[in-house]
Write a protein that holds these residues in place. Sequence first.
Motif, PDB file in Angstrom:
ATOM      1  N   SER A  50     -19.029  -1.100  19.462  1.00  0.00           N
ATOM      2  CA  SER A  50     -19.237  -1.220  18.050  1.00  0.00           C
ATOM      3  C   SER A  50     -18.955   0.224  17.241  1.00  0.00           C
ATOM      4  CB  SER A  50     -20.555  -1.761  17.563  1.00  0.00           C
ATOM      5  OG  SER A  50     -20.606  -1.635  16.179  1.00  0.00           O
ATOM      6  N   ASP A  51     -17.836   0.072  16.440  1.00  0.00           N
ATOM      7  CA  ASP A  51     -17.766   1.266  15.411  1.00  0.00           C
ATOM      8  C   ASP A  51     -17.744   0.915  14.041  1.00  0.00           C
ATOM      9  OD1 ASP A  51     -17.164   3.880  14.637  1.00  0.00           O
ATOM     10  OD2 ASP A  51     -15.204   3.538  15.060  1.00  0.00           O
ATOM     11  N   ALA A  52     -18.796   0.482  13.411  1.00  0.00           N
ATOM     12  CA  ALA A  52     -18.945  -0.187  12.147  1.00  0.00           C
ATOM     13  C   ALA A  52     -18.980   0.945  11.098  1.00  0.00           C
ATOM     14  CB  ALA A  52     -20.370  -0.808  11.954  1.00  0.00           C
ATOM     15  N   LYS A  53     -19.289   2.161  11.619  1.00  0.00           N
ATOM     16  CA  LYS A  53     -18.968   3.411  10.560  1.00  0.00           C
ATOM     17  C   LYS A  53     -17.394   3.960  10.520  1.00  0.00           C
ATOM     18  CE  LYS A  53     -23.538   5.015  11.010  1.00  0.00           C
ATOM     19  NZ  LYS A  53     -24.606   6.047  11.210  1.00  0.00           N
ATOM     20  N   MET A  54     -16.651   3.331  11.681  1.00  0.00           N
ATOM     21  CA  MET A  54     -15.207   3.796  11.912  1.00  0.00           C
ATOM     22  C   MET A  54     -15.022   5.068  12.193  1.00  0.00           C
ATOM     23  SD  MET A  54     -13.639   0.924   9.270  1.00  0.00           S
ATOM     24  CE  MET A  54     -14.832  -0.152   8.326  1.00  0.00           C
ATOM     25  N   ASP A  55     -15.862   5.701  12.826  1.00  0.00           N
ATOM     26  CA  ASP A  55     -15.830   7.113  13.386  1.00  0.00           C
ATOM     27  C   ASP A  55     -14.477   7.425  14.373  1.00  0.00           C
ATOM     28  OD1 ASP A  55     -17.874   8.022  11.545  1.00  0.00           O
ATOM     29  OD2 ASP A  55     -19.229   7.695  13.263  1.00  0.00           O
ATOM     30  N   VAL A  56     -14.802   6.378  15.155  1.00  0.00           N
ATOM     31  CA  VAL A  56     -13.514   6.409  16.363  1.00  0.00           C
ATOM     32  C   VAL A  56     -12.286   6.015  15.786  1.00  0.00           C
ATOM     33  CG1 VAL A  56     -12.502   5.530  18.353  1.00  0.00           C
ATOM     34  CG2 VAL A  56     -15.158   5.881  17.971  1.00  0.00           C
ATOM     35  N   TYR A  57     -12.098   5.301  14.909  1.00  0.00           N
ATOM     36  CA  TYR A  57     -10.777   4.625  13.908  1.00  0.00           C
ATOM     37  C   TYR A  57     -10.216   5.989  13.281  1.00  0.00           C
ATOM     38  CZ  TYR A  57     -11.784  -0.075  15.190  1.00  0.00           C
ATOM     39  OH  TYR A  57     -11.845  -1.439  15.778  1.00  0.00           O
ATOM     40  N   LYS A  58     -11.212   6.659  12.488  1.00  0.00           N
ATOM     41  CA  LYS A  58     -10.808   8.009  11.934  1.00  0.00           C
ATOM     42  C   LYS A  58     -10.236   8.855  12.684  1.00  0.00           C
ATOM     43  CE  LYS A  58     -13.882   6.883   8.046  1.00  0.00           C
ATOM     44  NZ  LYS A  58     -15.367   6.820   7.863  1.00  0.00           N
ATOM     45  N   LYS A  59     -10.960   9.144  13.878  1.00  0.00           N
ATOM     46  CA  LYS A  59     -10.627  10.089  14.975  1.00  0.00           C
ATOM     47  C   LYS A  59      -9.446   9.919  15.587  1.00  0.00           C
ATOM     48  CE  LYS A  59     -12.092  12.723  18.958  1.00  0.00           C
ATOM     49  NZ  LYS A  59     -13.234  13.123  19.725  1.00  0.00           N
ATOM     50  N   TYR A  60      -9.000   8.737  15.825  1.00  0.00           N
ATOM     51  CA  TYR A  60      -7.658   8.543  16.390  1.00  0.00           C
ATOM     52  C   TYR A  60      -6.695   7.880  15.497  1.00  0.00           C
ATOM     53  CZ  TYR A  60      -9.760   9.330  21.235  1.00  0.00           C
ATOM     54  OH  TYR A  60     -10.334   9.727  22.088  1.00  0.00           O
ATOM     55  N   CYS A  61      -7.060   8.009  14.285  1.00  0.00           N
ATOM     56  CA  CYS A  61      -5.785   7.686  13.275  1.00  0.00           C
ATOM     57  C   CYS A  61      -5.655   6.382  13.310  1.00  0.00           C
ATOM     58  CB  CYS A  61      -4.678   8.928  13.179  1.00  0.00           C
ATOM     59  SG  CYS A  61      -5.262  10.451  12.942  1.00  0.00           S
ATOM     60  N   VAL A  62      -6.239   5.509  13.317  1.00  0.00           N
ATOM     61  CA  VAL A  62      -5.989   3.904  13.475  1.00  0.00           C
ATOM     62  C   VAL A  62      -5.733   3.279  12.085  1.00  0.00           C
ATOM     63  CG1 VAL A  62      -6.472   1.754  14.252  1.00  0.00           C
ATOM     64  CG2 VAL A  62      -7.214   3.802  15.727  1.00  0.00           C
ATOM     65  N   LYS A  63      -4.636   2.965  11.542  1.00  0.00           N
ATOM     66  CA  LYS A  63      -4.306   2.655  10.369  1.00  0.00           C
ATOM     67  C   LYS A  63      -4.506   1.286   9.784  1.00  0.00           C
ATOM     68  CE  LYS A  63       0.401   2.919  11.980  1.00  0.00           C
ATOM     69  NZ  LYS A  63       1.695   3.108  11.962  1.00  0.00           N
ATOM     70  N   THR A  64      -4.326   1.043   8.634  1.00  0.00           N
ATOM     71  CA  THR A  64      -4.374  -0.200   7.820  1.00  0.00           C
ATOM     72  C   THR A  64      -2.878  -0.534   7.251  1.00  0.00           C
ATOM     73  OG1 THR A  64      -5.410   0.547   6.002  1.00  0.00           O
ATOM     74  CG2 THR A  64      -7.020   0.052   7.632  1.00  0.00           C
ATOM     75  N   SER A  65      -2.725  -1.581   7.210  1.00  0.00           N
ATOM     76  CA  SER A  65      -1.404  -2.223   6.530  1.00  0.00           C
ATOM     77  C   SER A  65      -1.458  -3.482   5.894  1.00  0.00           C
ATOM     78  CB  SER A  65      -0.303  -1.911   7.442  1.00  0.00           C
ATOM     79  OG  SER A  65       0.948  -2.579   6.932  1.00  0.00           O
ATOM     80  N   LYS A  66      -1.256  -3.791   4.667  1.00  0.00           N
ATOM     81  CA  LYS A  66      -1.417  -5.045   4.061  1.00  0.00           C
ATOM     82  C   LYS A  66      -0.060  -5.719   4.711  1.00  0.00           C
ATOM     83  CE  LYS A  66      -4.559  -4.652   0.781  1.00  0.00           C
ATOM     84  NZ  LYS A  66      -5.749  -4.099   1.654  1.00  0.00           N
ATOM     85  N   ALA A  67       1.238  -4.847   4.644  1.00  0.00           N
ATOM     86  CA  ALA A  67       2.461  -5.676   5.045  1.00  0.00           C
ATOM     87  C   ALA A  67       1.901  -5.867   6.736  1.00  0.00           C
ATOM     88  CB  ALA A  67       3.451  -4.619   5.115  1.00  0.00           C
ATOM     89  N   GLY A  68       1.739  -5.052   7.524  1.00  0.00           N
ATOM     90  CA  GLY A  68       1.388  -5.338   8.735  1.00  0.00           C
ATOM     91  C   GLY A  68       0.604  -6.635   8.937  1.00  0.00           C
TER      92      GLY A  68
END
Length: 184
Positions: A50-68
């Motif tokens: 679990s990465d509810a704080k999204m630390d790993v997502y930020k570190k690895y630059c995982v993005k979001t996209s409404k179009a995606g």
Amino acid sequence: MCNFSIDRLKLQQNYLNAGGIAVICIFQSPPESMRQFIIKQVSPPFLLLSDAKMDVYKKYCVKTSKAGLMEGIRRFTSGKPMSNMKIVEKRGWAINVAPEGPQDRLPADFLIDEEGTVVEAFYAESVDQHMPWERIEAFIPESMKCKCNSKDCLSPDCRRANAQIIENFGGIFLGGDDEGDEED
């Protein structure tokens, strides 16, 4: 949490294990939700974090996209929307659960070697994309690759080899036509 990703990885787990690949899935959902909606329903045979704080997502630059997000939904509901919904129902996936974290989070897959070095990163452009299987297979050491040559194998190499065998020898093994054979 993405039930489709979990389901896909469960199907691939034996192949990945045989190839020496350990699977670790990181979700933006808190542990309680993961226990309720993934572990309880699906019982995945790999590590979930679990990465509810999204630390790993930020570190690895995982993005979001409404179009995606919209593109992934469009592909899911086009073609065979009813059969896709039957899969969801059959597996008991929770689809009416409020998203935890950004709903439009795009998948990212990483191949990490024994030294902890990211050898390859795949950043999806839509929510239904993942690293191509051929790239994962190329990461598996040659001595550990599947060589069953089955048409139903996860390995593209095995499926290609099967097609080549059938093309080259299909008539022999599959009772192909007997053109040119004359009875005496």
